[in-house]
Design a protein around this motif. Structure first.
Motif, mmCIF file in Angstrom:
data_model
loop_
_atom_site.group_PDB
_atom_site.id
_atom_site.type_symbol
_atom_site.label_atom_id
_atom_site.label_comp_id
_atom_site.label_asym_id
_atom_site.label_seq_id
_atom_site.Cartn_x
_atom_site.Cartn_y
_atom_site.Cartn_z
ATOM 1 N N LYS A 7 63.760 -0.328 26.862
ATOM 2 C CA LYS A 7 65.019 -0.898 27.350
ATOM 3 C C LYS A 7 65.309 -0.371 28.761
ATOM 4 C CE LYS A 7 69.674 -0.485 28.030
ATOM 5 N NZ LYS A 7 70.547 0.569 28.578
ATOM 6 N N GLY A 9 68.213 -0.149 31.704
ATOM 7 C CA GLY A 9 69.648 -0.287 31.970
ATOM 8 C C GLY A 9 69.928 -0.912 33.329
ATOM 9 N N GLY A 10 71.212 -1.055 33.632
ATOM 10 C CA GLY A 10 71.654 -1.783 34.828
ATOM 11 C C GLY A 10 71.079 -1.286 36.148
ATOM 12 N N THR A 173 66.673 4.871 31.890
ATOM 13 C CA THR A 173 67.959 4.838 32.572
ATOM 14 C C THR A 173 67.873 5.576 33.908
ATOM 15 O OG1 THR A 173 70.313 5.286 32.266
ATOM 16 C CG2 THR A 173 68.803 6.832 31.219
ATOM 17 N N ASP A 174 69.045 5.899 34.483
ATOM 18 C CA ASP A 174 69.038 6.515 35.815
ATOM 19 C C ASP A 174 69.092 8.041 35.779
ATOM 20 O OD1 ASP A 174 71.619 6.713 34.950
ATOM 21 O OD2 ASP A 174 72.508 5.510 36.538
ATOM 22 N N TYR A 179 71.448 15.377 28.752
ATOM 23 C CA TYR A 179 71.731 16.714 29.267
ATOM 24 C C TYR A 179 72.837 17.388 28.463
ATOM 25 C CZ TYR A 179 68.766 16.278 33.406
ATOM 26 O OH TYR A 179 67.700 16.182 34.247
ATOM 27 N N ASP A 182 77.329 15.814 31.448
ATOM 28 C CA ASP A 182 76.978 14.757 32.403
ATOM 29 C C ASP A 182 76.401 15.387 33.673
ATOM 30 O OD1 ASP A 182 76.834 12.714 34.240
ATOM 31 O OD2 ASP A 182 78.706 11.770 33.595
ATOM 32 N N ARG A 184 75.781 14.331 36.464
ATOM 33 C CA ARG A 184 76.387 13.910 37.736
ATOM 34 C C ARG A 184 77.605 14.765 38.077
ATOM 35 N NH1 ARG A 184 73.556 9.858 39.180
ATOM 36 N NH2 ARG A 184 72.619 8.608 37.550
HETATM 37 P P1 ADP Z 1 72.339 2.401 31.921
HETATM 38 O O1 ADP Z 1 72.894 1.481 32.955
HETATM 39 O O2 ADP Z 1 70.886 2.728 32.144
HETATM 40 O O3 ADP Z 1 72.638 1.968 30.532
HETATM 41 P P2 ADP Z 1 74.531 4.307 31.829
HETATM 42 O O4 ADP Z 1 75.279 4.400 33.111
HETATM 43 O O5 ADP Z 1 75.122 3.513 30.732
HETATM 44 O O6 ADP Z 1 73.050 3.811 32.172
HETATM 45 O O7 ADP Z 1 74.225 5.768 31.249
HETATM 46 C C1 ADP Z 1 73.609 6.732 32.063
HETATM 47 C C2 ADP Z 1 74.660 7.678 32.640
HETATM 48 O O8 ADP Z 1 75.222 8.445 31.573
HETATM 49 C C3 ADP Z 1 74.121 8.715 33.588
HETATM 50 O O9 ADP Z 1 74.038 8.226 34.904
HETATM 51 C C4 ADP Z 1 75.106 9.875 33.438
HETATM 52 O O10 ADP Z 1 76.028 9.935 34.512
HETATM 53 C C5 ADP Z 1 75.882 9.540 32.164
HETATM 54 N N1 ADP Z 1 75.936 10.667 31.219
HETATM 55 C C6 ADP Z 1 77.084 11.115 30.638
HETATM 56 N N2 ADP Z 1 76.828 12.163 29.854
HETATM 57 C C7 ADP Z 1 75.490 12.399 29.918
HETATM 58 C C8 ADP Z 1 74.619 13.366 29.314
HETATM 59 N N3 ADP Z 1 75.073 14.285 28.475
HETATM 60 N N4 ADP Z 1 73.301 13.307 29.613
HETATM 61 C C9 ADP Z 1 72.830 12.373 30.454
HETATM 62 N N5 ADP Z 1 73.596 11.436 31.058
HETATM 63 C C10 ADP Z 1 74.918 11.440 30.804
#
Ligand code: ADP
Ligand code: ASP
Ligand code: MG
Length: 411
Positions: A7, A9-10, A173-174, A179, A182, A184
């Motif tokens: 899969k 993601g965006g 994903t990105d 983790y 988050d 970021r």
């Molecule tokens: P996608 O568009 O690939 O579905 P999302 O934006 O929905 O991606 O999910 C990925 C984001 O989730 C990451 O960029 C990160 O900022 C956020 N995130 C929040 N909590 C966590 C975590 N515990 N581990 C990894 N990413 C996290």
């Protein structure tokens, strides 16, 4: 020969170059001799834009037409991804939710999957055609298009993996894994090589949007191994470089706090001076439930005069204005002095299976926040999480301080 669902993601399909990059990852798995079904999200920003178009026509839109509009984001990327794969000399075709037989209930904009009739898709994959499925969308029994709620492509992917009896579901994903917080916001956050279904479910439901909650629920129910990994790193899934979401093991249970999640999606409402007598809570929460408004954290302050008390709770930001309206309409029946509301709040949650058997976990949290001068508005605990509500402006400070206090910072 394994069957893998991949899969993207965006952000991973955010422009044509990125779609080509994702296609290269798919090609690498095919090269290794695997069969592959691909699930794609809309290009990043597109879903928001499509929702914006609906709102620009009317804020009270027909949800069925909203879904017809919003599902198109994934239609575009499924076709583009099939083209990118064909361009590499691979045999590929796109599938929309209705073509793949992904049936949902009628709860438009947050539909739940009821059945997947994946026979045609499976036959095509067995015939060495890569199936590129539009995530996030399905169809009702009476043939209306539905969408699965924000982040729903994760759920499409896991559901298809289950229906196709795939060996694994890889979520590209990105970030390169799940983790401890988050990454970021908390730069010291560490990637977890493995996380149990149970803890991932808790992290996701408390705001870690890296996986949609329902995808984790489904993976747990059907014991489908899910791997979270980066679209932008060199590895592919078969190298197991990301985070594997799987059965818990003993080592995991020794950690008291496994990770910290947060959400900015809630708002707090307080009813000041509510009569301290039986039936009042029902007068408040029954009308909210009837209006389909979910209430999350609830706290009732102790009454010092035995006559009145304050009741605070949180609702999703999307329901905030509606909740205030319901409470104003019910003012006479409930009997309160006034409503006080705060929209800019963050809920911060410690998550860990080890909390079940460790005392003092919450105390460290309160001490750490106190040292930073951060006021706690509401506290809530369950077997494997402890959550607090704080003012939004302290989110970064609180997350980083707690992450360090629980020894989660990476070296
Ligand atoms: P996608 O568009 O690939 O579905 P999302 O934006 O929905 O991606 O999910 C990925 C984001 O989730 C990451 O960029 C990160 O900022 C956020 N995130 C929040 N909590 C966590 C975590 N515990 N581990 C990894 N990413 C996290
Ligand atoms: N495109 C949808 C969203 O932005 C679904 C997804 O990306 O998972 O929520
Ligand atoms: Mg997502």
């Amino acid at each position: 020969m394994s069957l893998i669902v991949m899969k993207f993601g965006g952000t991973s399909v955010g422009d044509i170059e990125r779609i080509k990059n994702a296609a290269a990852k798919v090609a690498a798995e095919i090269q290794r001799g695997h069969k592959v079904a691909v699930v794609v999200s809309a290009m990043s920003g597109v879903t928001d834009q499509l929702i914006g178009y609906c709102r620009a026509i009317t804020p009270r839109y027909d949800q069925r037409e909203h879904d017809a509009v919003v599902a198109t984001g994934e239609q575009v990327t499924s076709g583009l991804m099939a083209l990118a794969l064909q361009q590499r000399g691979l045999n590929a075709r796109s599938w929309q939710g209705w073509q793949v037989g992904l049936y949902t209930d009628k709860a438009h904009a947050k539909a739940r999957i009821v059945d997947i009739d994946a026979k045609a898709l499976r036959a095509s994959i067995d015939d060495f055609e890569i199936g590129v499925v539009a995530g996030f969308q399905g169809v009702t029994e009476d043939e209306r298009i539905t969408t699965l709620g924000r982040g729903g492509s994760d759920t499409s992917a896991v559901a298809l993996a289950v229906a196709l009896q795939a060996d694994r579901c890889d979520i590209y994903t990105d970030v390169d894994g799940v983790y401890t917080a988050d990454p970021r916001i908390v730069t010291a956050a560490r990637k977890m090589p493995r996380v149990s279904y149970e803890e991932m479910l808790e992290l996701a439901s408390l705001g870690a949007k890296v996986l949609q909650v329902r995808s984790v629920e489904m993976a747990m129910r059907y014991r489908m191994p899910v791997q979270v990994l980066s679209t932008f790193a060199n590895e592919i899934g078969s190298d197991l470089p990301g985070t594997l979401v799987t059965e818990g093991n003993e080592k995991m249970e020794t950690n008291t706090v496994t990770g910290i999640a947060h959400t900015r999606d809630e708002a707090k409402i307080t009813l000041v001076k509510v009569a301290d007598k039986p039936g009042v809570a029902a007068h408040i929460f029954v009308p909210l439930a009837r209006a389909g408004i979910n209430v999350d954290m609830i706290v009732q302050s102790a009454s010092d005069d035995g006559v009145s008390t304050d009741v605070s709770f949180t609702v999703g930001k999307a329901d905030f204005e509606r909740a205030l309206r319901v409470l104003e309409d019910e003012k006479a029946a409930i009997g309160y002095d006034r409503l006080v509301s705060v929209k800019n709040v963050t809920k911060i949650s410690l998550v860990g299976i080890g909390m079940r058997s460790h005392a003092g976990v919450a105390a460290t949290m309160f001490e750490t926040l106190a040292e930073k001068g951060i006021n706690i508005m509401v506290i809530e605990t369950s077997e494997i999480n402890t959550s607090v509500l704080i003012a939004d402006e302290y989110t970064e400070l609180a997350l980083r301080a707690l992450h360090a206090a629980y020894g989660l910072d990476g070296g």
